[in-house]
Write a protein that holds these residues in place. Structure first.
Motif, PDB file in Angstrom:
ATOM      1  N   THR A 159     -14.276   4.565   1.851  1.00  0.00           N
ATOM      2  CA  THR A 159     -12.895   5.057   1.866  1.00  0.00           C
ATOM      3  C   THR A 159     -11.914   3.935   2.166  1.00  0.00           C
ATOM      4  OG1 THR A 159     -13.725   7.187   2.636  1.00  0.00           O
ATOM      5  CG2 THR A 159     -11.377   6.797   2.856  1.00  0.00           C
ATOM      6  N   LYS A 160     -12.279   3.016   3.060  1.00  0.00           N
ATOM      7  CA  LYS A 160     -11.411   1.878   3.355  1.00  0.00           C
ATOM      8  C   LYS A 160     -11.203   1.019   2.108  1.00  0.00           C
ATOM      9  CE  LYS A 160     -12.110   1.156   8.280  1.00  0.00           C
ATOM     10  NZ  LYS A 160     -12.638   0.266   9.312  1.00  0.00           N
ATOM     11  N   ILE A 161     -12.274   0.793   1.360  1.00  0.00           N
ATOM     12  CA  ILE A 161     -12.161   0.001   0.132  1.00  0.00           C
ATOM     13  C   ILE A 161     -11.241   0.702  -0.861  1.00  0.00           C
ATOM     14  CG2 ILE A 161     -13.465  -0.819  -1.871  1.00  0.00           C
ATOM     15  CD1 ILE A 161     -15.808  -1.324   0.066  1.00  0.00           C
ATOM     16  N   GLN A 162     -11.392   2.015  -1.008  1.00  0.00           N
ATOM     17  CA  GLN A 162     -10.533   2.771  -1.926  1.00  0.00           C
ATOM     18  C   GLN A 162      -9.077   2.720  -1.488  1.00  0.00           C
ATOM     19  OE1 GLN A 162     -12.221   6.680  -2.027  1.00  0.00           O
ATOM     20  NE2 GLN A 162     -13.775   6.131  -3.543  1.00  0.00           N
ATOM     21  N   VAL A 163      -8.839   2.826  -0.180  1.00  0.00           N
ATOM     22  CA  VAL A 163      -7.461   2.763   0.328  1.00  0.00           C
ATOM     23  C   VAL A 163      -6.856   1.401   0.053  1.00  0.00           C
ATOM     24  CG1 VAL A 163      -6.099   2.737   2.471  1.00  0.00           C
ATOM     25  CG2 VAL A 163      -7.711   4.586   2.048  1.00  0.00           C
ATOM     26  N   ASP A 164      -7.616   0.344   0.250  1.00  0.00           N
ATOM     27  CA  ASP A 164      -7.100  -1.001  -0.035  1.00  0.00           C
ATOM     28  C   ASP A 164      -6.766  -1.165  -1.519  1.00  0.00           C
ATOM     29  OD1 ASP A 164      -7.280  -1.747   2.601  1.00  0.00           O
ATOM     30  OD2 ASP A 164      -9.238  -2.745   2.367  1.00  0.00           O
ATOM     31  N   GLU A 165      -7.625  -0.643  -2.401  1.00  0.00           N
ATOM     32  CA  GLU A 165      -7.337  -0.726  -3.840  1.00  0.00           C
ATOM     33  C   GLU A 165      -6.086   0.069  -4.192  1.00  0.00           C
ATOM     34  OE1 GLU A 165     -10.846   0.611  -5.807  1.00  0.00           O
ATOM     35  OE2 GLU A 165     -11.990  -1.190  -5.305  1.00  0.00           O
ATOM     36  N   LEU A 166      -5.957   1.263  -3.640  1.00  0.00           N
ATOM     37  CA  LEU A 166      -4.772   2.087  -3.924  1.00  0.00           C
ATOM     38  C   LEU A 166      -3.500   1.454  -3.363  1.00  0.00           C
ATOM     39  CD1 LEU A 166      -6.182   5.670  -3.341  1.00  0.00           C
ATOM     40  CD2 LEU A 166      -5.551   4.621  -5.519  1.00  0.00           C
ATOM     41  N   ARG A 167      -3.609   0.812  -2.190  1.00  0.00           N
ATOM     42  CA  ARG A 167      -2.445   0.149  -1.606  1.00  0.00           C
ATOM     43  C   ARG A 167      -1.988  -1.017  -2.483  1.00  0.00           C
ATOM     44  NH1 ARG A 167      -4.154  -1.109   3.541  1.00  0.00           N
ATOM     45  NH2 ARG A 167      -3.459   0.924   4.222  1.00  0.00           N
ATOM     46  N   SER A 168      -2.946  -1.802  -2.994  1.00  0.00           N
ATOM     47  CA  SER A 168      -2.569  -2.928  -3.860  1.00  0.00           C
ATOM     48  C   SER A 168      -1.991  -2.413  -5.175  1.00  0.00           C
ATOM     49  CB  SER A 168      -3.779  -3.828  -4.112  1.00  0.00           C
ATOM     50  OG  SER A 168      -4.772  -3.122  -4.826  1.00  0.00           O
ATOM     51  N   GLN A 169      -2.563  -1.329  -5.705  1.00  0.00           N
ATOM     52  CA  GLN A 169      -2.020  -0.744  -6.933  1.00  0.00           C
ATOM     53  C   GLN A 169      -0.607  -0.223  -6.706  1.00  0.00           C
ATOM     54  OE1 GLN A 169      -4.360   2.494  -8.369  1.00  0.00           O
ATOM     55  NE2 GLN A 169      -3.276   2.630 -10.310  1.00  0.00           N
ATOM     56  N   PHE A 170      -0.358   0.394  -5.555  1.00  0.00           N
ATOM     57  CA  PHE A 170       0.987   0.876  -5.229  1.00  0.00           C
ATOM     58  C   PHE A 170       1.977  -0.281  -5.134  1.00  0.00           C
ATOM     59  CE2 PHE A 170       4.066   1.536  -1.787  1.00  0.00           C
ATOM     60  CZ  PHE A 170       4.839   2.538  -2.358  1.00  0.00           C
ATOM     61  N   THR A 171       1.557  -1.378  -4.511  1.00  0.00           N
ATOM     62  CA  THR A 171       2.440  -2.537  -4.372  1.00  0.00           C
ATOM     63  C   THR A 171       2.816  -3.105  -5.733  1.00  0.00           C
ATOM     64  OG1 THR A 171       1.361  -3.037  -2.272  1.00  0.00           O
ATOM     65  CG2 THR A 171       2.670  -4.778  -3.246  1.00  0.00           C
ATOM     66  N   VAL A 172       1.850  -3.187  -6.634  1.00  0.00           N
ATOM     67  CA  VAL A 172       2.119  -3.707  -7.976  1.00  0.00           C
ATOM     68  C   VAL A 172       3.071  -2.778  -8.727  1.00  0.00           C
ATOM     69  CG1 VAL A 172       1.051  -4.152 -10.223  1.00  0.00           C
ATOM     70  CG2 VAL A 172      -0.011  -5.019  -8.143  1.00  0.00           C
ATOM     71  N   LEU A 173       2.810  -1.482  -8.665  1.00  0.00           N
ATOM     72  CA  LEU A 173       3.675  -0.525  -9.362  1.00  0.00           C
ATOM     73  C   LEU A 173       5.087  -0.516  -8.781  1.00  0.00           C
ATOM     74  CD1 LEU A 173       1.264   2.493  -9.879  1.00  0.00           C
ATOM     75  CD2 LEU A 173       2.125   0.916 -11.606  1.00  0.00           C
TER      76      LEU A 173
END
Length: 132
Positions: free
Chosen positions: A79-93
């Motif tokens: 879940t931590k890995i998924q949250v980090d990926e989603l956070r980076s995707q949010f930052t890019v968007l």
């Protein structure tokens, strides 16, 4: 000198001993034949079968709880890995969205439609206080 003790009637003492006579052990001995497994002269495991089963149940519970804890740790890491990926995707968007709202980006998009921005700067309208 004699010692003062509480004297129980003989039949009550015999009933307590008979009742404590390892009902589980006798049942298992009849069902499985533990005396054949351990030998006729070795009655220790048969006498203590209730304690052995209790410790075995506790060990199984301990092992099960350890497996559950390890599974939870793995799930938390995933879940931590998924949250980090989603956070980076949010930052890019968010960065793309903020960049797309700038006037230079808008001019590039409307140029394809044939529209151009004004070449002269906007005029400031000044209203005097006595005119209104």
């Amino acid at each position: 000198m004699a010692k003062n003790t509480f004297k129980q009637p003989e039949r009550v003492a015999k009933q307590k001993k008979q009742r404590r006579k390892l009902q589980l052990a006798t049942w298992l001995n009849d069902f499985i034949g533990l005396d054949r497994l351990f030998g006729e002269d070795n009655a220790w495991p048969i006498r203590h079968i209730d304690r052995i089963l209790w410790v075995t149940a506790l060990l199984i519970l301990y092992i099960g709880l350890n497996h559950n804890a390890e599974r939870l740790v793995r799930r938390i890491q995933r879940t931590k890995i998924q949250v980090d990926e989603l956070r980076s995707q949010f930052t890019v968007l968010q960065a793309d969205y903020n960049r797309s709202g700038k006037q230079s980006e808008l001019n590039k998009r409307v140029a394809a439609l044939g529209l151009t921005g004004s070449q002269t700067p906007p005029h400031k309208i000044v209203v005097k206080s006595d005119e209104h």
